[in-house]
Design a protein around this motif. Sequence first.
Motif, PDB file in Angstrom:
ATOM      1  N   ILE A   1       3.241   7.191 -11.345  1.00 26.70           N
ATOM      2  CA  ILE A   1       3.037   5.814 -11.772  1.00 26.70           C
ATOM      3  C   ILE A   1       1.719   5.312 -11.192  1.00 26.70           C
ATOM      4  N   LEU A   2       0.828   4.862 -12.075  1.00 19.18           N
ATOM      5  CA  LEU A   2      -0.484   4.366 -11.654  1.00 19.18           C
ATOM      6  C   LEU A   2      -0.420   2.861 -11.417  1.00 19.18           C
TER       7      LEU A   2
ATOM      8  N   ILE B   1       0.849  -1.195   0.000  1.00 16.26           N
ATOM      9  CA  ILE B   1       0.000   0.000   0.000  1.00 16.26           C
ATOM     10  C   ILE B   1       0.885   1.247   0.000  1.00 16.26           C
ATOM     11  N   GLU B   2       1.945   1.227   0.805  1.00 16.84           N
ATOM     12  CA  GLU B   2       2.876   2.356   0.830  1.00 16.84           C
ATOM     13  C   GLU B   2       3.594   2.507  -0.506  1.00 16.84           C
TER      14      GLU B   2
ATOM     15  N   GLU C   1       3.775   5.795  -3.006  1.00 19.19           N
ATOM     16  CA  GLU C   1       5.020   6.361  -3.521  1.00 19.19           C
ATOM     17  C   GLU C   1       5.027   6.372  -5.044  1.00 19.19           C
ATOM     18  N   CYS C   2       4.457   5.330  -5.649  1.00 22.79           N
ATOM     19  CA  CYS C   2       4.354   5.300  -7.109  1.00 22.79           C
ATOM     20  C   CYS C   2       3.511   6.465  -7.618  1.00 22.79           C
TER      21      CYS C   2
ATOM     22  N   GLU D   1       9.071  -5.946  -3.790  1.00 22.20           N
ATOM     23  CA  GLU D   1      10.514  -5.730  -3.885  1.00 22.20           C
ATOM     24  C   GLU D   1      10.924  -5.348  -5.301  1.00 22.20           C
ATOM     25  N   PHE D   2      10.310  -5.983  -6.297  1.00 18.20           N
ATOM     26  CA  PHE D   2      10.660  -5.687  -7.686  1.00 18.20           C
ATOM     27  C   PHE D   2      10.280  -4.255  -8.040  1.00 18.20           C
ATOM     28  N   VAL D   3       9.078  -3.829  -7.647  1.00 18.45           N
ATOM     29  CA  VAL D   3       8.627  -2.469  -7.952  1.00 18.45           C
ATOM     30  C   VAL D   3       9.531  -1.449  -7.259  1.00 18.45           C
TER      31      VAL D   3
END
Length: 258
Positions: free
Chosen positions: A37-38, A26-27, A31-32, A251-253
């Motif tokens: 970034i959607l 969610i965090e 930040e995205c 982690e990847f994002v």
Amino acid sequence: MIKLIASDLDGTLLQNGSRQVPPEFIETIKECKKKGILFAAASGRQYASLQRLFAEVKDDIAYICENGAVTIYQGQVLHQSVIDRTIANEIIQKIIAEDGSHALVSGAFTSYIDGKDKDLEDRLHSNGNHVVILPDLLQVEEPIVKLAIYEKEGTEERNRGAYWQPKMPFPARVATSGALWLDVLFPDANKGIGMRALAEHLHLEKEEIMCFGDNQNDMEMFAESGIPVAVENAKPEVLAASKYVTSSVNEFVRKYCL
């Protein structure tokens, strides 16, 4: 630059049977958003269920619901596909005639079941679905956007997809969607079409889209993404179609986008 990240839920973002989105993700969504970034939840689940899962950020994300049959962003329905009623009824009749199998019939915002399996009813309610019990599923009055098969004894180890596919009328295709579910897909209703509708609305190119998946019903979405990423537990065909493999969507994002 990545401008849209879409992820399947069960088996991908939600691992090991989890029914809650990790707070850290969610965090990550927040930040995205700050970086332009959607995030889009891409799932076989219903809109109401997805909004409940992402309650804290529900107005900040997009929804590719019902395996792409309904795509919603900022309260606007961008795409909705409807199954021909004659074909839908034929499939429903075959499912309810099969011992141990149960039909889930979906309108755009409502799930219909016949109430014969309490576990299925409880599962849908726990997922936050808007559920209506209708003893005769041939009497659903609203347009049908999705059909699914629920089998409490499991679908994957018994290879139920291969069992059901020959029973489907053209052009329906059966795809596994988790340990207990099979989705009945149609050419104009899959996650790829939902992704395309969202990308066109946002004027995005494939290279600006990253997506995550694990199962057969994610394959069309992979084809619409410049960066398809499979989780480690994905089906072999999904792994083969991916550019990257990860143990964690979050982690990847964070590593590659934040």
